[in-house]
Scaffold this motif. Structure first.
Motif, PDB file in Angstrom:
ATOM      1  N   PHE B 154       0.581  -0.848  -0.205  1.00 29.80           N
ATOM      2  CA  PHE B 154      -0.597   0.181   0.231  1.00 29.80           C
ATOM      3  C   PHE B 154       1.172   1.071   0.289  1.00 29.80           C
ATOM      4  CE2 PHE B 154       0.270   2.163   4.008  1.00 29.80           C
ATOM      5  CZ  PHE B 154       0.395   1.355   4.610  1.00 29.80           C
ATOM      6  N   GLN B 155       2.042   0.914   0.446  1.00 31.13           N
ATOM      7  CA  GLN B 155       2.826   2.482  -0.125  1.00 31.13           C
ATOM      8  C   GLN B 155       3.803   2.516  -0.991  1.00 31.13           C
ATOM      9  OE1 GLN B 155       3.932   0.923   4.409  1.00 31.13           O
ATOM     10  NE2 GLN B 155       4.056   3.304   4.067  1.00 31.13           N
ATOM     11  N   CYS B 156       4.891   2.836  -1.523  1.00 33.91           N
ATOM     12  CA  CYS B 156       6.073   2.672  -1.808  1.00 33.91           C
ATOM     13  C   CYS B 156       7.595   3.669  -0.488  1.00 33.91           C
ATOM     14  CB  CYS B 156       6.774   3.541  -3.007  1.00 33.91           C
ATOM     15  SG  CYS B 156       7.551   3.162  -3.331  1.00 33.91           S
ATOM     16  N   LYS B 357      -4.580   9.640  -3.426  1.00 32.21           N
ATOM     17  CA  LYS B 357      -4.653  11.611  -3.288  1.00 32.21           C
ATOM     18  C   LYS B 357      -4.235  11.932  -1.707  1.00 32.21           C
ATOM     19  CE  LYS B 357      -5.384  15.067  -5.215  1.00 32.21           C
ATOM     20  NZ  LYS B 357      -5.807  16.980  -6.135  1.00 32.21           N
ATOM     21  N   LYS B 358      -5.759  11.003  -0.824  1.00 28.47           N
ATOM     22  CA  LYS B 358      -6.032  11.638   0.753  1.00 28.47           C
ATOM     23  C   LYS B 358      -4.791  11.102   1.390  1.00 28.47           C
ATOM     24  CE  LYS B 358     -10.922  12.141   0.393  1.00 28.47           C
ATOM     25  NZ  LYS B 358     -11.501  11.151   0.656  1.00 28.47           N
ATOM     26  N   LEU B 359      -3.970  10.007   1.162  1.00 27.35           N
ATOM     27  CA  LEU B 359      -2.535   9.823   1.434  1.00 27.35           C
ATOM     28  C   LEU B 359      -1.824   9.646   1.679  1.00 27.35           C
ATOM     29  CD1 LEU B 359      -3.184   6.311   2.976  1.00 27.35           C
ATOM     30  CD2 LEU B 359      -1.970   5.473   1.525  1.00 27.35           C
ATOM     31  N   VAL B 360      -1.644  10.747   0.487  1.00 29.89           N
ATOM     32  CA  VAL B 360       0.180  11.100   0.406  1.00 29.89           C
ATOM     33  C   VAL B 360      -0.235  12.860   0.433  1.00 29.89           C
ATOM     34  CG1 VAL B 360       1.360  12.497  -2.459  1.00 29.89           C
ATOM     35  CG2 VAL B 360      -0.500  10.449  -2.231  1.00 29.89           C
ATOM     36  N   VAL B 361      -1.611  13.758   0.113  1.00 24.49           N
ATOM     37  CA  VAL B 361      -1.956  14.609   0.611  1.00 24.49           C
ATOM     38  C   VAL B 361      -2.686  14.911   1.937  1.00 24.49           C
ATOM     39  CG1 VAL B 361      -2.989  16.661  -0.075  1.00 24.49           C
ATOM     40  CG2 VAL B 361      -2.767  15.484  -1.443  1.00 24.49           C
ATOM     41  N   ASP B 362      -3.094  13.846   2.763  1.00 23.69           N
ATOM     42  CA  ASP B 362      -3.185  14.390   4.225  1.00 23.69           C
ATOM     43  C   ASP B 362      -2.386  13.440   5.215  1.00 23.69           C
ATOM     44  OD1 ASP B 362      -5.284  15.944   2.791  1.00 23.69           O
ATOM     45  OD2 ASP B 362      -6.688  14.561   3.597  1.00 23.69           O
ATOM     46  N   ASP B 363      -2.137  13.196   4.417  1.00 21.59           N
ATOM     47  CA  ASP B 363      -1.201  11.488   5.605  1.00 21.59           C
ATOM     48  C   ASP B 363       0.018  11.753   5.281  1.00 21.59           C
ATOM     49  OD1 ASP B 363      -3.091  10.903   7.148  1.00 21.59           O
ATOM     50  OD2 ASP B 363      -3.992   9.599   5.734  1.00 21.59           O
ATOM     51  N   GLY B 364       0.688  12.471   4.363  1.00 26.79           N
ATOM     52  CA  GLY B 364       1.966  12.805   4.162  1.00 26.79           C
ATOM     53  C   GLY B 364       2.722  11.351   3.541  1.00 26.79           C
ATOM     54  N   GLN B 365       2.271  10.533   3.533  1.00 32.65           N
ATOM     55  CA  GLN B 365       2.607   9.158   2.641  1.00 32.65           C
ATOM     56  C   GLN B 365       3.039   8.742   1.347  1.00 32.65           C
ATOM     57  OE1 GLN B 365       3.209   6.728   4.975  1.00 32.65           O
ATOM     58  NE2 GLN B 365       2.475   8.562   6.529  1.00 32.65           N
ATOM     59  N   PHE B 366       3.397   8.748   1.049  1.00 30.12           N
ATOM     60  CA  PHE B 366       3.426   9.021  -0.726  1.00 30.12           C
ATOM     61  C   PHE B 366       3.339   7.275  -0.866  1.00 30.12           C
ATOM     62  CE2 PHE B 366       6.918   7.194  -3.944  1.00 30.12           C
ATOM     63  CZ  PHE B 366       6.577   8.562  -4.627  1.00 30.12           C
ATOM     64  N   SER B 367       2.525   6.366  -2.349  1.00 28.90           N
ATOM     65  CA  SER B 367       1.155   5.813  -2.285  1.00 28.90           C
ATOM     66  C   SER B 367       2.532   4.960  -3.045  1.00 28.90           C
ATOM     67  CB  SER B 367       0.074   6.078  -2.715  1.00 28.90           C
ATOM     68  OG  SER B 367       0.265   6.741  -4.382  1.00 28.90           O
ATOM     69  N   ASN B 368       1.517   3.211  -3.397  1.00 29.86           N
ATOM     70  CA  ASN B 368       2.020   3.119  -4.444  1.00 29.86           C
ATOM     71  C   ASN B 368       1.603   2.942  -5.914  1.00 29.86           C
ATOM     72  OD1 ASN B 368       3.706   0.871  -5.356  1.00 29.86           O
ATOM     73  ND2 ASN B 368       2.241  -1.020  -4.584  1.00 29.86           N
ATOM     74  N   ASN B 369       1.199   4.413  -6.534  1.00 32.80           N
ATOM     75  CA  ASN B 369       0.592   4.890  -7.236  1.00 32.80           C
ATOM     76  C   ASN B 369       1.063   5.546  -8.130  1.00 32.80           C
ATOM     77  OD1 ASN B 369      -1.497   5.132  -9.274  1.00 32.80           O
ATOM     78  ND2 ASN B 369      -2.811   4.101  -8.397  1.00 32.80           N
ATOM     79  N   LYS B 370       1.714   5.513  -9.340  1.00 39.44           N
ATOM     80  CA  LYS B 370       2.568   6.640 -10.149  1.00 39.44           C
ATOM     81  C   LYS B 370       2.000   6.788 -10.375  1.00 39.44           C
ATOM     82  CE  LYS B 370       6.165   2.673 -11.796  1.00 39.44           C
ATOM     83  NZ  LYS B 370       6.171   1.827 -13.198  1.00 39.44           N
TER      84      LYS B 370
END
Lengths: 328, 461
Positions: B154-156, B357-370
């Protein structure tokens, strides 16, 4: 007895059942109920203690793979004779035989905890039972001393872990006072970690020992003390020539239980020092647990068997010594 | 007497009712997930569960109306692997509510599960076929020896050097990432900067093991080859550097996960930098985060607010060596019933663009979707915005630049205990418990031999 017989005869006559007369005399016995009542213990012991014990011995002759069940699904553990025992007595990369090291650690920590525990418990028990001092509020003290035993050992150890951690209050105090060298870690250093384990065990168990010893002292006939006092015996003499010899069975009992408990020391050092992998506080049960964690039931079983033998020998030895002295 | 009988009857009735509710419970469908911490649980509750929140208000969460049950076992000393092994080995014989449907695993030991029969092909079993936007290494890592994909991440996790802006400004004269990168671009530069930090009364890192993963995930050889334990060359380099920095007062003896280390991220802390990927902000830098997130500043009005936070005072750069660290993969357990829910969860974290998108923007994560990562990076770039925790830096762009080059190599099933073991053994030396550096490896060998008796351990004497 006679009256019962008559009653039976009467009743059979009344009901007119002739066969009854031919039957042997009925004897009332309650033995079977005794057996039934104690059977529950034996059934439970058999299923939950004896069978697993025998299985442990059986397991100790097999070689288990750490990846069994996941990567190795079809392979059964192989019979390997006494290999598990043999390997337990091999040196590790540091040139240490781990089973000796862990037994040594266990004994050292037990001794430095148990000796002060016995001495202090004995002193406290004597003070509390002294008919001369007649202390008030012994109930409160007894409860207070027993309290630490009510806290879970793991919770107690976790508390100590925090107190002595590198940002904990005690560490900070010691460091500011310059009592410890730089980069010192209480749970990594062999000596400090052993002392902490022994101290925790002491705090947790001295109340329990005090209560047992008090019960022992109180069970001694008070009139013996009275007559000794009338004969003019000093307190010292009463203590060394009467109380202590008469207390011996209880002391030995406390010692045996403490020793067996001590050999199985696990929770306190595990919580306190396992993360630090401190080889100075690794007890024999922690070694066993390390093997169990890696599903090495063979090696763990072998340790259990060795521990069983040690416990049995020690218990027999201690029992023999008390019995001999009591016979005299 | 009557009262007593009544009482007994009442007790019996309660007992019966309890018994009845227990039996009805065990028939209930349960989506059972195994994990070693609650990181993923939080994202699952927030984005996938029916409740769509991670508040304490929900005692249990549901997915498609099915209750979700989490079994969390911390991973220290292989405890999570042990619990998981036992559960997976008996999964098919478990009762309905005990059966494991899905479990989480990380790179250090994932191969064990990928190459076992206890996990299923995600394509056929769960309908997870679209890996087009996933980073290649995340798929390679869960591809078994016969080419079957057994899980999804779920993450990179590209990782870099995360530094404190205020300290950078005070010592290096700038807090601009491009400028700071110049000071840590190579290990030589990094060491020089560490000396500067110490001279100014700061520490470079808060743990001697902070640099460990930078070296270990770039290792040139595996820990175990042909059933033989072979200590990779990086270990010596890392140990020498760490010992040198400790002697100069540039780092500490705290472990990577110790509370002592994260306390250094508070306002009072004097540590310049640390190493980690995007998950590191939330997961390891709690005291720095305060109660803020990537998109919201710490909120004073909330109970969990602490004025000690350093939110906004951080930034990230590539550092001396590009690397990746960790990553959590979702794998389906053989014998589990809720294959549709496993599929739904995996697909949500692989391709549900709204969630990601929420995972990246709100949680500051780096998703597993290029696609999602790229879009956020560009959007941030054009609108001049970014991660609030990092003072508005567009960290997604940095991660995007690094992510494609991640390659998994030299992984073994022994990695977790080797990585933990060498750090513990070396830590003992630093704390003065082992009297020479030569004893570190034997100490480590003894530890590994206890765990893996079948491995051939080098003779050290």
């Amino acid at each position: 007895m006679q009256s019962t017989q008559i009653n039976i005869e009467n009743s059979s006559n009344i009901e007119g059942l002739n066969e009854v007369e031919n039957k042997p005399k009925k004897k009332l016995s309650y033995t079977k109920w005794g057996y039934i009542f104690i059977a529950s213990f034996f059934v439970i012991y058999l299923i939950f203690t004896l069978v697993p014990q025998l299985l442990t011995i059986y397991d100790s002759f097999f070689d288990y793979d750490p990846f069994s069940g996941i990567l190795v699904t079809d392979a059964h553990p192989e019979f390997c004779g006494f290999l598990n025992y043999q390997r337990l007595f091999q040196e590790n990369a540091l040139g240490v035989i781990e089973i000796y090291q862990t037994i040594g650690n266990t004994l050292i920590m037990w001794i430095i905890g148990a000796i002060p525990q016995m001495v202090i418990a004995l002193i406290l028990a004597l003070i509390f039972t002294s008919t001369r001092l007649k202390l008030k509020g012994t109930g409160f003290f007894k409860t207070a001393f027993y309290m630490p035993n009510l806290i879970m050992a793991s919770a107690f150890s976790a508390l100590f872990l925090m107190l002595f951690s590198q940002i904990g209050p005690i560490y900070t105090l010691f460091k500011d006072m310059g009592w410890i060298p730089e980069h010192f870690d209480f749970v990594v250093n062999k000596t400090s970690a052993r002392l902490m384990v022994a101290f925790l065990n002491f705090i947790m168990w001295f109340g329990n020992t005090t209560i047992l010893l008090m019960a022992g002292i109180q069970s001694i006939d008070e009139s013996i003390f009275e007559s000794a006092r009338i004969d003019g015996a000093s307190t010292r003499r009463v203590l060394f020539d009467m109380t202590l010899p008469l207390l011996k069975p209880i002391v030995v009992y406390v010692l045996i239980t403490s020793m067996i408990g001590g050999l199985q020391m696990f929770d306190v050092p595990q919580v306190l020092t396992n993360k630090a992998k401190n080889s100075g506080t690794r007890t024999i049960i922690m070694l066993l647990n390390d093997y169990l964690n890696m599903k090495n039931y063979g090696r763990a079983g072998a340790i259990s068997v060795i521990l069983f033998i040690i416990t049995a020998v020690l218990s027999i030895f201690v029992f023999k010594t008390i019995n001999k002295k009591e016979d005299r | 007497m009557k009262k007593k009988i009544l009482c007994l009857a009442a007790v019996a009735a309660v007992g019966l009712a309890a018994g009845a509710s227990l039996t009805s419970c065990s028939k209930k469908e349960i989506f059972h997930i195994y994990a070693w911490n609650t990181e993923f649980q939080g994202y699952f509750n927030k984005y996938v569960s029916d409740e769509k929140n991670n508040d304490d208000s929900n005692a249990v969460h549901h997915l498609n109306g099915v209750e979700v049950k989490w079994t969390i076992t911390p991973s220290d000393n292989g405890a999570y692997q042990k619990a998981l092994d036992e559960a997976l080995a008996n999964n098919e014989s478990f009762s309905e509510d005990e059966k494991v449907d899905m479990f989480l695993a990380e790179a250090d030991y994932i191969l064990k599960y990928v190459n076992s029969d206890a996990t299923l092909d995600v394509k056929t079993a769960y309908g997870v076929n679209d890996f087009s936007q996933a980073y290649k290494y995340t798929v390679d890592q869960v591809t078994d020896t016969s080419g079957v994909v057994k899980g999804a991440s779920f993450q990179c996790c590209p990782a870099g050097l995360i530094y404190r802006r205020s300290i950078a400004k005070a010592v290096l004269g700038t807090d601009d990432p491009t400028e700071v990168q110049k000071h840590v671009a190579t290990w030589e530069k990094y060491n020089e900067t560490a000396d500067l930090m110490a001279a100014a009364g700061n520490k470079m890192t808060a743990s001697f093991a902070d640099t460990y993963r930078v070296y270990s995930n770039n290792a040139a050889s595996p820990w175990v080859k042909d059933n033989k334990l072979e200590v990779p060359a990086f270990v010596n380099t890392w140990m020498d550097q760490a010992k040198d920095q400790l002697d100069k007062g540039e780092t500490t003896t705290y472990g990577v996960w110790d509370g002592e280390k994260s306390a250094e991220f508070k306002k009072t802390g004097k540590t310049f930098c640390t190493f980690g990927p995007a998950w590191y902000y939330n997961f390891c830098m709690g005291p720095a985060m305060g109660n803020g997130t990537a998109s919201t500043a710490p909120d004073e009005t909330k109970d969990n607010y602490s004025p000690d936070h350093t939110w906004g005072d951080w930034a990230v750069v590539k550092g001396p060596q590009a690397y990746f660290w960790g990553g959590t993969w979702l794998l389906g357990a053989k014998g589990g019933n809720n294959t549709d829910l496993v599929g739904k969860t995996m697909n949500a974290f692989l391709k549900d663009e709204e969630i990601l998108k929420k995972l990246v923007v709100d949680d500051g994560q780096f998703s597993n979707n290029k696609k999602v990562n790229g879009a956020v990076a560009t959007e941030n770039e054009t609108q001049k915005k970014g991660n609030g925790f990092l003072g508005g830096q567009n960290d997604t762009k940095i991660w995007v630049d690094m992510a494609d080059s991640i390659v998994v190599k030299n992984n073994t099933i022994y990695d977790q205990l080797c990585n933990e073991g060498i750090q513990t053994a070396f830590g003992k030396f630093l704390k003065g418990e082992l009297d020479s550096k030569e004893k570190v490896l034997p100490e480590f060998y003894a530890d590994i031999a206890r765990s893996y008796p079948t491995l051939v351990i080098p003779s050290s004497k």
